[in-house]
Scaffold this motif. Structure first.
Motif, PDB file in Angstrom:
ATOM      1  N   GLY A 211       0.789  -1.221   0.000  1.00  0.00           N
ATOM      2  CA  GLY A 211       0.000   0.000   0.000  1.00  0.00           C
ATOM      3  C   GLY A 211       0.821   1.272   0.000  1.00  0.00           C
ATOM      4  N   ASP A 212       2.118   1.177   0.264  1.00  0.00           N
ATOM      5  CA  ASP A 212       2.969   2.365   0.234  1.00  0.00           C
ATOM      6  C   ASP A 212       3.072   2.914  -1.192  1.00  0.00           C
ATOM      7  N   LEU A 213       3.291   4.216  -1.298  1.00  0.00           N
ATOM      8  CA  LEU A 213       3.473   4.850  -2.596  1.00  0.00           C
ATOM      9  C   LEU A 213       4.957   4.907  -2.927  1.00  0.00           C
ATOM     10  N   ILE A 214       5.302   4.476  -4.127  1.00  0.00           N
ATOM     11  CA  ILE A 214       6.684   4.481  -4.601  1.00  0.00           C
ATOM     12  C   ILE A 214       6.830   5.605  -5.618  1.00  0.00           C
ATOM     13  N   PHE A 215       7.862   6.421  -5.443  1.00  0.00           N
ATOM     14  CA  PHE A 215       8.048   7.595  -6.301  1.00  0.00           C
ATOM     15  C   PHE A 215       9.295   7.463  -7.169  1.00  0.00           C
ATOM     16  N   TYR A 216       9.239   8.153  -8.308  1.00  0.00           N
ATOM     17  CA  TYR A 216      10.384   8.207  -9.217  1.00  0.00           C
ATOM     18  C   TYR A 216      10.683   9.665  -9.538  1.00  0.00           C
ATOM     19  N   GLY A 217      11.983   9.951  -9.657  1.00  0.00           N
ATOM     20  CA  GLY A 217      12.444  11.322  -9.877  1.00  0.00           C
ATOM     21  C   GLY A 217      13.377  11.688  -8.750  1.00  0.00           C
ATOM     22  N   ARG A 218      13.110  12.830  -8.141  1.00  0.00           N
ATOM     23  CA  ARG A 218      13.872  13.244  -6.969  1.00  0.00           C
ATOM     24  C   ARG A 218      12.967  14.074  -6.076  1.00  0.00           C
ATOM     25  N   PRO A 219      13.265  14.148  -4.780  1.00  0.00           N
ATOM     26  CA  PRO A 219      12.424  14.930  -3.883  1.00  0.00           C
ATOM     27  C   PRO A 219      12.220  16.357  -4.407  1.00  0.00           C
ATOM     28  N   GLY A 220      10.975  16.769  -4.483  1.00  0.00           N
ATOM     29  CA  GLY A 220      10.661  18.097  -4.998  1.00  0.00           C
ATOM     30  C   GLY A 220      10.408  18.114  -6.484  1.00  0.00           C
ATOM     31  N   ALA A 221      10.786  17.060  -7.184  1.00  0.00           N
ATOM     32  CA  ALA A 221      10.563  16.972  -8.635  1.00  0.00           C
ATOM     33  C   ALA A 221      10.245  15.522  -8.999  1.00  0.00           C
ATOM     34  N   VAL A 222       9.160  15.017  -8.440  1.00  0.00           N
ATOM     35  CA  VAL A 222       8.735  13.640  -8.688  1.00  0.00           C
ATOM     36  C   VAL A 222       7.915  13.596  -9.974  1.00  0.00           C
ATOM     37  N   TYR A 223       8.212  12.640 -10.840  1.00  0.00           N
ATOM     38  CA  TYR A 223       7.482  12.578 -12.108  1.00  0.00           C
ATOM     39  C   TYR A 223       6.604  11.331 -12.241  1.00  0.00           C
ATOM     40  N   HIS A 224       6.715  10.387 -11.293  1.00  0.00           N
ATOM     41  CA  HIS A 224       5.932   9.156 -11.408  1.00  0.00           C
ATOM     42  C   HIS A 224       5.674   8.588 -10.015  1.00  0.00           C
ATOM     43  N   VAL A 225       4.496   7.977  -9.843  1.00  0.00           N
ATOM     44  CA  VAL A 225       4.152   7.342  -8.581  1.00  0.00           C
ATOM     45  C   VAL A 225       3.406   6.046  -8.872  1.00  0.00           C
ATOM     46  N   ALA A 226       3.649   5.040  -8.037  1.00  0.00           N
ATOM     47  CA  ALA A 226       2.981   3.739  -8.152  1.00  0.00           C
ATOM     48  C   ALA A 226       2.634   3.276  -6.748  1.00  0.00           C
ATOM     49  N   ILE A 227       1.872   2.205  -6.653  1.00  0.00           N
ATOM     50  CA  ILE A 227       1.473   1.689  -5.345  1.00  0.00           C
ATOM     51  C   ILE A 227       2.074   0.303  -5.151  1.00  0.00           C
ATOM     52  N   TYR A 228       2.718   0.105  -4.009  1.00  0.00           N
ATOM     53  CA  TYR A 228       3.416  -1.149  -3.758  1.00  0.00           C
ATOM     54  C   TYR A 228       2.418  -2.254  -3.452  1.00  0.00           C
ATOM     55  N   ALA A 229       2.562  -3.391  -4.154  1.00  0.00           N
ATOM     56  CA  ALA A 229       1.603  -4.489  -4.036  1.00  0.00           C
ATOM     57  C   ALA A 229       2.160  -5.698  -3.303  1.00  0.00           C
ATOM     58  N   GLY A 230       3.412  -5.606  -2.820  1.00  0.00           N
ATOM     59  CA  GLY A 230       4.022  -6.729  -2.122  1.00  0.00           C
ATOM     60  C   GLY A 230       4.883  -7.569  -3.041  1.00  0.00           C
ATOM     61  N   HIS A 231       5.768  -8.370  -2.449  1.00  0.00           N
ATOM     62  CA  HIS A 231       6.648  -9.275  -3.206  1.00  0.00           C
ATOM     63  C   HIS A 231       7.464  -8.543  -4.262  1.00  0.00           C
ATOM     64  N   GLY A 232       7.874  -7.316  -3.967  1.00  0.00           N
ATOM     65  CA  GLY A 232       8.719  -6.585  -4.897  1.00  0.00           C
ATOM     66  C   GLY A 232       8.003  -6.105  -6.144  1.00  0.00           C
ATOM     67  N   ARG A 233       6.665  -6.036  -6.081  1.00  0.00           N
ATOM     68  CA  ARG A 233       5.895  -5.641  -7.254  1.00  0.00           C
ATOM     69  C   ARG A 233       5.064  -4.387  -6.953  1.00  0.00           C
ATOM     70  N   MET A 234       4.671  -3.693  -8.017  1.00  0.00           N
ATOM     71  CA  MET A 234       3.877  -2.478  -7.864  1.00  0.00           C
ATOM     72  C   MET A 234       2.846  -2.397  -8.975  1.00  0.00           C
ATOM     73  N   VAL A 235       1.770  -1.661  -8.706  1.00  0.00           N
ATOM     74  CA  VAL A 235       0.742  -1.403  -9.703  1.00  0.00           C
ATOM     75  C   VAL A 235       0.908   0.036 -10.149  1.00  0.00           C
ATOM     76  N   GLU A 236       0.888   0.260 -11.466  1.00  0.00           N
ATOM     77  CA  GLU A 236       1.129   1.604 -11.987  1.00  0.00           C
ATOM     78  C   GLU A 236       0.365   1.831 -13.282  1.00  0.00           C
TER      79      GLU A 236
END
Length: 262
Positions: A211-236
């Protein structure tokens, strides 16, 4: 599962009654009243009452942990094999979490009130629920948010879209948590990151949870977000031309912190 322990709620007694029985106008040589008997007895009674409450809190915590583990196991099985049986098991486990939270909240609140009357320092959540109940509800919401996101798998990407039927990355995460009545910062990956930071809800990626949100980019300039689904996988919802999907978490450009909305 990471336990949020109820033992912190039942701290040591903040003080013990003290006093000295003083005999006034007693005859010389007359027996004096036994000192401290009443205060010591009161302190012993309070200590026993606190011990009883703490034992009950431990029992409720064990129930919460068991329900949480059951839900996580069911969710992980569903992530591995999306079958009708696993979907039904996940639904039952999530419903069990919700029902347990509903049952526990009144009793946990009552126990906190009892500790307060006994003179014990407690730290209830702002809404009157205990830390264990708050964490339990958070786990439930996170699992349900992931479930919502997974139901959108196969829908096409749509820039600035938040469903139904078309999604961009932050629209998907926003609506996944909106479905469980949690606001995560609006329709923007950067806004979602910034809100989590303001609310002190950022955690190290190595401590990520379902359920945690995973971000891509850098702090203050995030360009992508996904939701962690467990077992090293995410939904995006990845980018134009691709559909909502569940994939392995990518390491490249990943921000070192995740957000925990619930």
């Amino acid at each position: 599962m990471r336990r949020t322990t109820m033992r912190k709620a039942a701290l040591a007694l903040t003080g013990v009654l003290s006093g000295t029985a003083v005999a006034i106008g007693c005859l010389a040589g007359a027996p004096q009243p036994e000192q401290h008997t009443a205060p010591v007895a009161v302190a012993a009674d309070r200590a026993a009452a606190v011990k009883t409450v703490r034992a009950r809190l431990d029992s409720l915590e064990a129930q919460a942990d068991k329900a949480g583990r059951t839900a996580e196991i069911a969710n992980e099985a569903l992530l591995q094999h999306d079958t009708a049986a696993n979907r039904a098991a996940t639904d039952r486990a999530q419903a069990g979490l919700v029902a347990l939270a509903d049952r526990q909240t009144p009793e946990l609140t009552s126990l906190l009130q009892r500790l307060t009357k006994l003179g014990v320092s407690t730290a209830p959540a702002a809404d009157g629920a205990t830390a264990t109940t708050t964490a339990l509800v958070g786990r439930t919401r996170a699992l349900r948010a992931v479930s919502f996101a997974r139901k959108q798998i196969g829908d096409p990407y749509g820039f600035a879209k938040a469903g139904p039927g078309r999604w961009d990355c932050s629209g998907l995460t926003m609506k996944s948590y909106s479905a469980v009545k949690v606001s995560i910062g609006g329709h923007s990956a950067t806004a979602q990151y910034n809100k989590a930071k303001r609310q002190h809800r950022l955690h190290s990626y190595k401590n990520k949870r379902v359920g945690d949100l995973i971000f891509y980019g850098r702090p203050g300039a995030v360009y992508h977000v996904a939701i962690y689904a467990g077992h090293g996988r995410m939904v995006e919802a990845p980018y134009p031309g691709k559909r909502v999907r569940e994939v392995k978490v990518r390491a490249g450009d990943r921000v070192s912190a995740v957000a925990r909305p619930a």
